[in-house]
Design an enzyme around this catalytic site. Structure first.
Site, short mmCIF file in Angstrom:
data_model
loop_
_atom_site.label_atom_id
_atom_site.label_comp_id
_atom_site.label_asym_id
_atom_site.label_seq_id
_atom_site.Cartn_x
_atom_site.Cartn_y
_atom_site.Cartn_z
N GLN A 180 38.89 40.80 25.87
CA GLN A 180 40.11 40.02 26.06
C GLN A 180 40.70 40.30 27.45
O GLN A 180 40.84 41.46 27.86
CB GLN A 180 41.12 40.37 24.95
CG GLN A 180 42.38 39.53 24.96
CD GLN A 180 42.13 38.05 24.63
OE1 GLN A 180 41.16 37.69 23.96
NE2 GLN A 180 43.00 37.18 25.11
N LYS A 238 41.38 35.23 16.72
CA LYS A 238 39.92 35.12 16.83
C LYS A 238 39.25 35.86 15.68
O LYS A 238 38.33 35.34 15.04
CB LYS A 238 39.46 35.69 18.18
CG LYS A 238 39.84 34.81 19.37
CD LYS A 238 39.69 35.49 20.71
CE LYS A 238 40.28 34.60 21.81
NZ LYS A 238 40.36 35.23 23.12
N ASP A 251 32.11 33.74 25.75
CA ASP A 251 33.19 33.17 26.57
C ASP A 251 32.62 32.26 27.66
O ASP A 251 33.32 31.44 28.23
CB ASP A 251 33.92 34.31 27.31
CG ASP A 251 35.28 34.65 26.71
OD1 ASP A 251 35.90 33.75 26.13
OD2 ASP A 251 35.69 35.81 26.85
N1 GUN Z 1 42.62 35.70 27.72
C1 GUN Z 1 43.21 34.49 27.58
N2 GUN Z 1 42.28 33.54 27.26
C2 GUN Z 1 41.09 34.19 27.18
C3 GUN Z 1 39.77 33.76 26.87
O1 GUN Z 1 39.50 32.58 26.63
N3 GUN Z 1 38.80 34.72 26.88
C4 GUN Z 1 39.07 36.02 27.18
N4 GUN Z 1 38.05 36.88 27.19
N5 GUN Z 1 40.30 36.45 27.47
C5 GUN Z 1 41.29 35.54 27.46
#
Ligand code: GUN
Length: 300
Positions: A98, A54, A121
């Site tokens: 995350q 990311k 998100d």
């Molecule tokens: N952990 C796995 N996929 C995601 C996601 O799309 N967003 C977040 N915040 N954590 C994750």
């Protein structure tokens, strides 16, 4: 004739190019740089890898991007205070915590503490509510479902009036993609059916689908005879079914399989996403799109 293979890798690259141009324009016209902070608690290897991806993409697109690493034993109060700090930081337009978080932290409480206007998100109940209402009210779309919609639209499939069948009812994929596809408007306006473990005949519903979206987390669940000839099949499943030696590095790497029996399905479907290289590459790209949108919304 075999199905067209929908390359998420190619479509994601195309969208990232569009975003890059938007970022340049935003800088020129408003002196504004989209800002994304990713908060990682602990050192879970999968989470480290996701967050690194990311940040790398944010950096490539010219964002102000920051990775905030916190120790596994951070208290819930300290994590909430950190979220609040970024809520108030005008350079930050998107905050991503995350998941999963360590057991001693209430995940919901942390996600709900993110300012909904920075919730790229789209996990905050306010944004989920906005998605349900749709129209003018809608703001962010959750990243994986938003990526699925882009794959369908950019592959040239007509969504208006189409029979869309979603397999799976998770909060992250099944429920939101059903909501997105049933909204009135471009790239949606579909007739949506959601099937799940409680459904009487999953197969019968799937066979009606012009667009079949499978997010069940069960490798090879959807058999070729479940697919209507010519249908668009989006396989969201990423299941680790074993390991193999990488030809490139010689290291052991996971063997990934989707929820659809790809080899057989591609002889029947009109178009299909591969695993990997289908939905996966779209998720990070849509996070970037949400961050650009958030930055735009901050322009008064
Ligand atoms: N952990 C796995 N996929 C995601 C996601 O799309 N967003 C977040 N915040 N954590 C994750």
């Amino acid at each position: 004739m075999g199905a067209k293979i929908i390359s998420g890798t190619e479509i994601a690259a195309q969208i990232r190019e569009e975003l890059k141009q938007e970022v340049v324009l935003m800088k020129e016209e408003h002196g504004l740089v989209p800002g994304l902070v990713t908060i990682l608690v602990g050192k879970n290897p999968a989470s480290v890898s996701y967050v690194t991806g990311k940040q790398k993409t944010a950096h490539e697109l010219g964002f102000y991007s920051m990775q905030d690493d916190q120790p596994e034993d951070i208290s819930e109060a300290d994590l909430l205070a950190l979220v609040d700090k970024y809520n108030k930081d005008p350079k930050v337009h998107g905050i991503l915590v995350q998941l999963p978080l360590p057991k001693h932290i209430n995940e919901k409480k942390v996600l709900n503490a993110i300012d909904p206007d920075k919730d790229v998100d789209c996990f905050h109940p306010v944004n989920v509510g906005r998605l349900v209402i749709g129209g003018e009210e809608a703001r962010f779309k959750p990243c994986t479902p938003a990526g699925i919609q882009e794959l369908i639209v950019r592959s040239g499939f007509e969504t208006s009036g189409a029979e869309v069948v979603v397999v799976g009812r998770s909060n992250i994929v099944g429920k939101p993609i059903a909501l997105i596809m049933m909204q009135k408007g471009k790239g949606a306006n579909s007739t949506v059916t959601v099937v799940h473990t409680g459904s009487k005949s999953m197969e019968a519903h799937c066979r009606r689908a012009d667009i079949l979206i499978v997010a069940a987390g069960v490798p090879g669940l959807v058999k070729p005879e479940w697919i209507k000839p010519g249908a668009c099949v989006i396989d969201v499943g990423v299941n680790r079914v074993g390991e193999k030696k990488s030809e490139k590095t010689g290291k052991m790497v996971p063997i990934l399989k989707g929820d659809v029996d790809f080899e057989a399905a591609k002889e029947i479907a009109g178009a299909i996403t591969p695993v990997p290289g289908g939905v996966g590459p779209m998720t990070i790209t849509m996070l970037m799109k949400n961050t650009v949108m958030s930055a735009k919304m901050s322009i008064k």
